[in-house]
Motif scaffolding. Sequence first.
Motif, PDB file in Angstrom:
ATOM      1  N   LYS A 193     -10.546  34.471   8.443  1.00  0.00           N
ATOM      2  CA  LYS A 193      -9.652  33.506   7.819  1.00  0.00           C
ATOM      3  C   LYS A 193      -9.599  33.754   6.326  1.00  0.00           C
ATOM      4  CE  LYS A 193     -10.298  29.999  11.280  1.00  0.00           C
ATOM      5  NZ  LYS A 193      -9.160  29.362  11.791  1.00  0.00           N
ATOM      6  N   LYS A 194      -8.439  33.483   5.762  1.00  0.00           N
ATOM      7  CA  LYS A 194      -8.233  33.621   4.333  1.00  0.00           C
ATOM      8  C   LYS A 194      -7.739  32.285   3.790  1.00  0.00           C
ATOM      9  CE  LYS A 194      -7.096  38.480   4.547  1.00  0.00           C
ATOM     10  NZ  LYS A 194      -6.125  39.506   4.197  1.00  0.00           N
ATOM     11  N   ALA A 226       0.161  21.827  14.212  1.00  0.00           N
ATOM     12  CA  ALA A 226      -0.708  20.741  13.750  1.00  0.00           C
ATOM     13  C   ALA A 226      -2.151  21.184  13.528  1.00  0.00           C
ATOM     14  CB  ALA A 226      -0.656  19.584  14.743  1.00  0.00           C
ATOM     15  N   ASP A 227      -2.539  22.351  14.044  1.00  0.00           N
ATOM     16  CA  ASP A 227      -3.921  22.818  13.921  1.00  0.00           C
ATOM     17  C   ASP A 227      -4.193  23.601  12.642  1.00  0.00           C
ATOM     18  OD1 ASP A 227      -4.644  21.656  16.348  1.00  0.00           O
ATOM     19  OD2 ASP A 227      -4.004  23.430  17.469  1.00  0.00           O
ATOM     20  N   ILE A 228      -3.178  23.818  11.822  1.00  0.00           N
ATOM     21  CA  ILE A 228      -3.367  24.575  10.584  1.00  0.00           C
ATOM     22  C   ILE A 228      -4.129  23.705   9.591  1.00  0.00           C
ATOM     23  CG2 ILE A 228      -2.182  25.605   8.605  1.00  0.00           C
ATOM     24  CD1 ILE A 228       0.045  26.404  10.575  1.00  0.00           C
ATOM     25  N   ASP A 229      -5.164  24.282   9.000  1.00  0.00           N
ATOM     26  CA  ASP A 229      -5.977  23.593   7.996  1.00  0.00           C
ATOM     27  C   ASP A 229      -5.225  23.640   6.668  1.00  0.00           C
ATOM     28  OD1 ASP A 229      -7.909  22.541   6.344  1.00  0.00           O
ATOM     29  OD2 ASP A 229      -9.363  24.147   6.647  1.00  0.00           O
ATOM     30  N   ILE A 230      -4.673  22.485   6.259  1.00  0.00           N
ATOM     31  CA  ILE A 230      -3.867  22.429   5.041  1.00  0.00           C
ATOM     32  C   ILE A 230      -4.203  21.163   4.266  1.00  0.00           C
ATOM     33  CG2 ILE A 230      -1.937  21.408   6.287  1.00  0.00           C
ATOM     34  CD1 ILE A 230      -0.052  22.903   4.390  1.00  0.00           C
ATOM     35  N   GLN A 231      -4.389  21.320   2.977  1.00  0.00           N
ATOM     36  CA  GLN A 231      -4.728  20.196   2.101  1.00  0.00           C
ATOM     37  C   GLN A 231      -3.931  20.310   0.811  1.00  0.00           C
ATOM     38  OE1 GLN A 231      -8.921  20.548   1.419  1.00  0.00           O
ATOM     39  NE2 GLN A 231      -9.384  20.742   3.568  1.00  0.00           N
ATOM     40  N   THR A 232      -3.839  19.212   0.077  1.00  0.00           N
ATOM     41  CA  THR A 232      -3.231  19.263  -1.248  1.00  0.00           C
ATOM     42  C   THR A 232      -4.319  19.086  -2.299  1.00  0.00           C
ATOM     43  OG1 THR A 232      -2.734  16.897  -1.174  1.00  0.00           O
ATOM     44  CG2 THR A 232      -0.967  18.390  -0.540  1.00  0.00           C
ATOM     45  N   THR A 233      -4.125  19.726  -3.425  1.00  0.00           N
ATOM     46  CA  THR A 233      -5.035  19.550  -4.553  1.00  0.00           C
ATOM     47  C   THR A 233      -4.197  19.304  -5.801  1.00  0.00           C
ATOM     48  OG1 THR A 233      -5.117  21.908  -5.088  1.00  0.00           O
ATOM     49  CG2 THR A 233      -6.794  21.081  -3.585  1.00  0.00           C
ATOM     50  N   ARG A 234      -4.809  18.707  -6.775  1.00  0.00           N
ATOM     51  CA  ARG A 234      -4.139  18.427  -8.039  1.00  0.00           C
ATOM     52  C   ARG A 234      -4.278  19.613  -8.980  1.00  0.00           C
ATOM     53  NH1 ARG A 234      -7.027  12.724  -8.403  1.00  0.00           N
ATOM     54  NH2 ARG A 234      -5.556  11.532  -7.159  1.00  0.00           N
ATOM     55  N   GLY A 286      -5.954  32.120   9.815  1.00  0.00           N
ATOM     56  CA  GLY A 286      -6.266  33.382  10.455  1.00  0.00           C
ATOM     57  C   GLY A 286      -5.007  34.230  10.449  1.00  0.00           C
ATOM     58  N   THR A 287      -5.139  35.514  10.673  1.00  0.00           N
ATOM     59  CA  THR A 287      -4.008  36.435  10.618  1.00  0.00           C
ATOM     60  C   THR A 287      -2.854  36.048  11.542  1.00  0.00           C
ATOM     61  OG1 THR A 287      -5.508  38.192   9.978  1.00  0.00           O
ATOM     62  CG2 THR A 287      -3.353  38.868  10.791  1.00  0.00           C
ATOM     63  N   PRO A 288      -3.090  35.683  12.815  1.00  0.00           N
ATOM     64  CA  PRO A 288      -1.957  35.370  13.681  1.00  0.00           C
ATOM     65  C   PRO A 288      -1.155  34.166  13.189  1.00  0.00           C
ATOM     66  CG  PRO A 288      -3.956  35.630  14.985  1.00  0.00           C
ATOM     67  CD  PRO A 288      -4.351  35.626  13.541  1.00  0.00           C
ATOM     68  N   VAL A 289      -1.813  33.194  12.612  1.00  0.00           N
ATOM     69  CA  VAL A 289      -1.146  31.981  12.151  1.00  0.00           C
ATOM     70  C   VAL A 289      -0.396  32.231  10.847  1.00  0.00           C
ATOM     71  CG1 VAL A 289      -1.526  29.591  11.444  1.00  0.00           C
ATOM     72  CG2 VAL A 289      -2.841  30.541  13.313  1.00  0.00           C
ATOM     73  N   ALA A 290      -0.837  33.184  10.053  1.00  0.00           N
ATOM     74  CA  ALA A 290      -0.213  33.469   8.766  1.00  0.00           C
ATOM     75  C   ALA A 290       1.265  33.814   8.932  1.00  0.00           C
ATOM     76  CB  ALA A 290      -0.956  34.582   8.042  1.00  0.00           C
ATOM     77  N   ILE A 291       1.604  34.516   9.985  1.00  0.00           N
ATOM     78  CA  ILE A 291       3.002  34.890  10.221  1.00  0.00           C
ATOM     79  C   ILE A 291       3.839  33.654  10.545  1.00  0.00           C
ATOM     80  CG2 ILE A 291       4.505  36.193  11.795  1.00  0.00           C
ATOM     81  CD1 ILE A 291       2.093  38.269  11.744  1.00  0.00           C
ATOM     82  N   ILE A 319       7.749  36.763   1.456  1.00  0.00           N
ATOM     83  CA  ILE A 319       6.775  35.727   1.793  1.00  0.00           C
ATOM     84  C   ILE A 319       5.846  36.237   2.890  1.00  0.00           C
ATOM     85  CG2 ILE A 319       6.483  33.412   2.771  1.00  0.00           C
ATOM     86  CD1 ILE A 319       9.196  32.726   1.347  1.00  0.00           C
ATOM     87  N   ALA A 320       6.418  36.839   3.921  1.00  0.00           N
ATOM     88  CA  ALA A 320       5.603  37.410   4.995  1.00  0.00           C
ATOM     89  C   ALA A 320       4.694  38.500   4.450  1.00  0.00           C
ATOM     90  CB  ALA A 320       6.505  37.960   6.097  1.00  0.00           C
ATOM     91  N   GLU A 321       5.206  39.316   3.547  1.00  0.00           N
ATOM     92  CA  GLU A 321       4.418  40.388   2.944  1.00  0.00           C
ATOM     93  C   GLU A 321       3.242  39.821   2.148  1.00  0.00           C
ATOM     94  OE1 GLU A 321       5.104  44.117  -0.148  1.00  0.00           O
ATOM     95  OE2 GLU A 321       6.837  42.993   0.578  1.00  0.00           O
ATOM     96  N   ALA A 322       3.466  38.706   1.452  1.00  0.00           N
ATOM     97  CA  ALA A 322       2.401  38.090   0.653  1.00  0.00           C
ATOM     98  C   ALA A 322       1.229  37.651   1.527  1.00  0.00           C
ATOM     99  CB  ALA A 322       2.944  36.900  -0.130  1.00  0.00           C
ATOM    100  N   PHE A 323       1.531  37.197   2.739  1.00  0.00           N
ATOM    101  CA  PHE A 323       0.468  36.748   3.638  1.00  0.00           C
ATOM    102  C   PHE A 323      -0.219  37.916   4.355  1.00  0.00           C
ATOM    103  CE2 PHE A 323       2.549  32.631   3.180  1.00  0.00           C
ATOM    104  CZ  PHE A 323       1.445  31.819   3.029  1.00  0.00           C
ATOM    105  N   SER A 324       0.340  39.105   4.260  1.00  0.00           N
ATOM    106  CA  SER A 324      -0.285  40.244   4.923  1.00  0.00           C
ATOM    107  C   SER A 324      -0.770  41.295   3.923  1.00  0.00           C
ATOM    108  CB  SER A 324       0.703  40.897   5.892  1.00  0.00           C
ATOM    109  OG  SER A 324       1.802  41.426   5.185  1.00  0.00           O
ATOM    110  N   LYS A 325      -0.405  41.166   2.686  1.00  0.00           N
ATOM    111  CA  LYS A 325      -0.740  42.136   1.640  1.00  0.00           C
ATOM    112  C   LYS A 325      -2.231  42.158   1.368  1.00  0.00           C
ATOM    113  CE  LYS A 325       2.131  44.520  -1.011  1.00  0.00           C
ATOM    114  NZ  LYS A 325       2.467  45.814  -0.648  1.00  0.00           N
ATOM    115  N   ARG A 326      -2.753  43.312   1.042  1.00  0.00           N
ATOM    116  CA  ARG A 326      -4.167  43.436   0.721  1.00  0.00           C
ATOM    117  C   ARG A 326      -4.390  43.685  -0.773  1.00  0.00           C
ATOM    118  NH1 ARG A 326      -6.138  41.965   5.127  1.00  0.00           N
ATOM    119  NH2 ARG A 326      -5.920  43.091   7.056  1.00  0.00           N
ATOM    120  N   SER A 327      -3.335  44.122  -1.495  1.00  0.00           N
ATOM    121  CA  SER A 327      -3.608  44.453  -2.889  1.00  0.00           C
ATOM    122  C   SER A 327      -2.511  44.013  -3.858  1.00  0.00           C
ATOM    123  CB  SER A 327      -3.856  45.954  -3.025  1.00  0.00           C
ATOM    124  OG  SER A 327      -2.761  46.666  -2.519  1.00  0.00           O
ATOM    125  N   SER A 328      -1.455  44.791  -4.012  1.00  0.00           N
ATOM    126  CA  SER A 328      -0.531  44.596  -5.112  1.00  0.00           C
ATOM    127  C   SER A 328       0.286  43.309  -5.037  1.00  0.00           C
ATOM    128  CB  SER A 328       0.415  45.786  -5.233  1.00  0.00           C
ATOM    129  OG  SER A 328       1.216  45.874  -4.079  1.00  0.00           O
TER     130      SER A 328
END
Length: 126
Positions: free
Chosen positions: A11-12, A42-50, A67-72, A111-120
């Motif tokens: 998970k990231k 509904a199972d995605i862990d999501i919170q808001t912060t200030r 997790g990777t499958p949910v990121a897409i 947006i999809a690339e941002a969730f799968s990108k490893r570097s740049s």
Amino acid sequence: MATANQLQDEKKTYQIQFDEGSAAERTLLAQSLQDYIAEVDADIDIQTTRENEEAQDFGSTLVLVLGTPVAIIVAKAIADFLHRNSGAMITISENGKVVARGLDSADASKIAEAFSKRSSLVDGRP
């Protein structure tokens, strides 16, 4: 080498911030996006912060643990949300490091690339 179960459990943590508007407008967009993602899964862990702990808003930064499958699925939901909220622009960070900035409704693939990108950095700005 990682097994399929290990990859599935990896998970990231991502932060999503709205780039423009007043604090109240960014908070409203963050709450709306949080609700939209919860409708998608509904199972995605999501919170808001200030952004500012001394502010009295509910928070305009979303924090997602995925997790990777949910990121897409989340990437598509965010692209759909931005399409419905024309003019909204986001920055996506992974573990505090900006991986995409200036993304709007025209940037679904970025947006999809941002969730799968490893570097740049993925940049939606011209």
